[in-house]
Design an enzyme around this catalytic site. Sequence first.
Site, PDB file in Angstrom:
ATOM      1  N   PHE A  25       0.890  -1.451  -0.073  1.00  0.00           N
ATOM      2  CA  PHE A  25      -0.216   0.147   0.682  1.00  0.00           C
ATOM      3  C   PHE A  25       0.521   0.767  -0.142  1.00  0.00           C
ATOM      4  CE2 PHE A  25      -2.497   3.116   2.685  1.00  0.00           C
ATOM      5  CZ  PHE A  25      -3.974   2.918   1.495  1.00  0.00           C
ATOM      6  N   SER A  93       3.465  -7.098   2.822  1.00  0.00           N
ATOM      7  CA  SER A  93       2.555  -5.668   3.438  1.00  0.00           C
ATOM      8  C   SER A  93       0.802  -6.070   2.615  1.00  0.00           C
ATOM      9  CB  SER A  93       2.819  -4.324   3.056  1.00  0.00           C
ATOM     10  OG  SER A  93       2.243  -3.593   3.876  1.00  0.00           O
ATOM     11  N   MET A  94       0.785  -4.941   1.878  1.00  0.00           N
ATOM     12  CA  MET A  94      -0.532  -5.227   1.587  1.00  0.00           C
ATOM     13  C   MET A  94      -0.742  -6.655   0.697  1.00  0.00           C
ATOM     14  SD  MET A  94      -3.228  -2.191  -0.610  1.00  0.00           S
ATOM     15  CE  MET A  94      -2.293  -2.814  -1.770  1.00  0.00           C
ATOM     16  N   ASP A 194       8.508  -4.308  13.318  1.00  0.00           N
ATOM     17  CA  ASP A 194       7.596  -3.366  12.306  1.00  0.00           C
ATOM     18  C   ASP A 194       6.883  -2.725  12.846  1.00  0.00           C
ATOM     19  OD1 ASP A 194       6.442  -3.606  10.055  1.00  0.00           O
ATOM     20  OD2 ASP A 194       6.132  -5.607   9.485  1.00  0.00           O
ATOM     21  N   HIS A 224       9.603  -3.533   7.915  1.00  0.00           N
ATOM     22  CA  HIS A 224       8.968  -3.821   7.436  1.00  0.00           C
ATOM     23  C   HIS A 224       8.953  -3.981   6.157  1.00  0.00           C
ATOM     24  CE1 HIS A 224       4.567  -4.064   6.297  1.00  0.00           C
ATOM     25  NE2 HIS A 224       4.450  -3.247   5.295  1.00  0.00           N
TER      26      HIS A 224
END
Length: 268
Positions: A25, A93-94, A194, A224
Amino acid sequence: MPVLPGAEPYRHDGGEIGVLLCHGFTGSPQSLRPWAEYLAERGLTVSLPLLPGHGTRWQDMQVTGWQDWYAEVDRELRSLLERCRHVFVFGLSMGGALTLRLAAKHGDAVRGVVVVNPANKVHGAMASLLPVVRHLVPSTKGLTSDIAKQGVEELGYDRVPLHAAHSVRQFFRIVDGELPQVTQPMLLLHSPEDHVVPAADSARILSRVSSTDVTEILLEQSYHVATLDHDAERIFEESYAFIGRLAPSAGTTGSPAPEALGGSTTGG
């Protein structure tokens, strides 16, 4: 708007093993480009698309939502399935949430999934206020470049468009409900430290998927965006070994497969 230099999509025509990579994202393919190139060098067919609204300016993302992002990766997956014998989906992530939804929806057509610091929920006090706040405030501080390695930056937006943040919150809820439909072998790698996605998201995903072949790896030296961080090489190696175990024709020697010699690559 023109695509930012370095944020271009990346594709490589290799052998019968295909890999789709999904970025995060407000990020871009740049965060996964080294991973994609690592796989391409070993003869795999690779697709790393640029999600709609990403890679230009954050204002362009305001008019997109999860349906647009998912449609893009779904289209890329279908294209790989037409060309490859085995197809894997990877995500950060996303992009991990996109990966999991593709796995839930496409079933056995997806041979296995690899997710790095996958997101499952929008956290923080503002999350519950997004339905209202997004109409009053266009954006908030960005989420990119959570990287422990000095001198490395993620190419992404320095602002988070709140209409898009509201959409991703809705998307996470949908994917959470679909996690029991995920049955494929899974490799999940996450960073204990993270600052974007808490470890609780990985724990939630592991507790809800129906996969019986699951490997969890901690990325102790990374934040992250681990695919650009100290543990990047380990992510690349572990994911390639994962493919080699499930689709032995990919080979696990670390040298380019014969198909790579005649393949072609596109991207910035």
